[in-house]
Design a protein around this motif. Structure first.
Motif, PDB file in Angstrom:
ATOM      1  N   ALA A   1      -4.514  29.965  13.343  1.00  0.00           N
ATOM      2  CA  ALA A   1      -4.504  29.834  11.890  1.00  0.00           C
ATOM      3  C   ALA A   1      -4.960  31.155  11.268  1.00  0.00           C
TER       4      ALA A   1
ATOM      5  N   LYS B   1      -8.401  33.012  11.964  1.00  0.00           N
ATOM      6  CA  LYS B   1      -9.069  32.338  13.082  1.00  0.00           C
ATOM      7  C   LYS B   1      -8.525  32.845  14.408  1.00  0.00           C
TER       8      LYS B   1
ATOM      9  N   SER C   1      -9.468  18.018  18.338  1.00  0.00           N
ATOM     10  CA  SER C   1      -8.951  17.875  16.979  1.00  0.00           C
ATOM     11  C   SER C   1      -7.554  17.269  16.913  1.00  0.00           C
TER      12      SER C   1
ATOM     13  N   LYS D   1      -2.020  17.180   9.583  1.00  0.00           N
ATOM     14  CA  LYS D   1      -3.008  17.430   8.553  1.00  0.00           C
ATOM     15  C   LYS D   1      -2.886  18.880   8.081  1.00  0.00           C
TER      16      LYS D   1
ATOM     17  N   GLU E   1      -5.017  21.081   8.016  1.00  0.00           N
ATOM     18  CA  GLU E   1      -5.733  21.960   8.939  1.00  0.00           C
ATOM     19  C   GLU E   1      -4.954  22.244  10.231  1.00  0.00           C
ATOM     20  N   ASP E   2      -3.823  21.591  10.413  1.00  0.00           N
ATOM     21  CA  ASP E   2      -2.948  21.899  11.550  1.00  0.00           C
ATOM     22  C   ASP E   2      -2.047  23.094  11.248  1.00  0.00           C
ATOM     23  N   THR E   3      -2.091  23.569  10.028  1.00  0.00           N
ATOM     24  CA  THR E   3      -1.275  24.719   9.647  1.00  0.00           C
ATOM     25  C   THR E   3      -1.657  25.940  10.481  1.00  0.00           C
TER      26      THR E   3
ATOM     27  N   SER F   1      -0.642  19.459   1.539  1.00  0.00           N
ATOM     28  CA  SER F   1      -1.466  18.276   1.209  1.00  0.00           C
ATOM     29  C   SER F   1      -0.875  17.490   0.058  1.00  0.00           C
TER      30      SER F   1
END
Length: 119
Positions: free
Chosen positions: A39, A42, A61, A85, A87-89, A119
């Motif tokens: 990501a 990260k 996760s 989700k 956050e899986d991007t 989202s």
């Protein structure tokens, strides 16, 4: 040996995508296969892995939402992603441990495919 990953795209939260990664070229066999993701801002992390015997492991996760599988006849690894989700991007990379014709074990990486979850 070349790896070609595909299947990424834009999906709404709660949706699904299926990633594929196919290996081409000359080699003896493929050992472990895996999917990683990175990501923005990260480090790259392991998402899921599968051994030559079919044993799998997942990041905490994604457990219960993602499924890794392989088709040895097609030299392909898949990642079925459900209940996505935001956050899986990330950019998703496949990684294959391949035994070359010289019987060396080498790790190969695909170029990555972008998954964006809105989202």
């Amino acid at each position: 040996v070349q790896l070609q990953a595909s299947g990424g795209g834009l999906v709404q939260a709660g949706g699904s995508l299926r990633l594929s990664c196919v290996a081409s070229g000359r080699f003896l066999r493929i050992n472990a296969m895996g999917w990683y993701r990175q990501a923005p801002g990260k480090e790259r992390e392991l998402v899921a892995g599968i051994t030559s015997g079919g044993s799998t492991n997942y990041a905490e996760s994604v457990k219960g939402r993602f499924t890794i599988s392989r088709d040895n006849a097609k030299n392909t690894v898949y990642l079925q992603m459900n209940s996505l989700k935001p956050e899986d991007t990330a950019v998703y990379y496949c990684q294959l441990s391949i035994v070359t014709t010289d019987e060396y074990v080498m790790d190969y990486w695909g170029k990555g495919t972008l998954v964006t979850v809105s989202s």
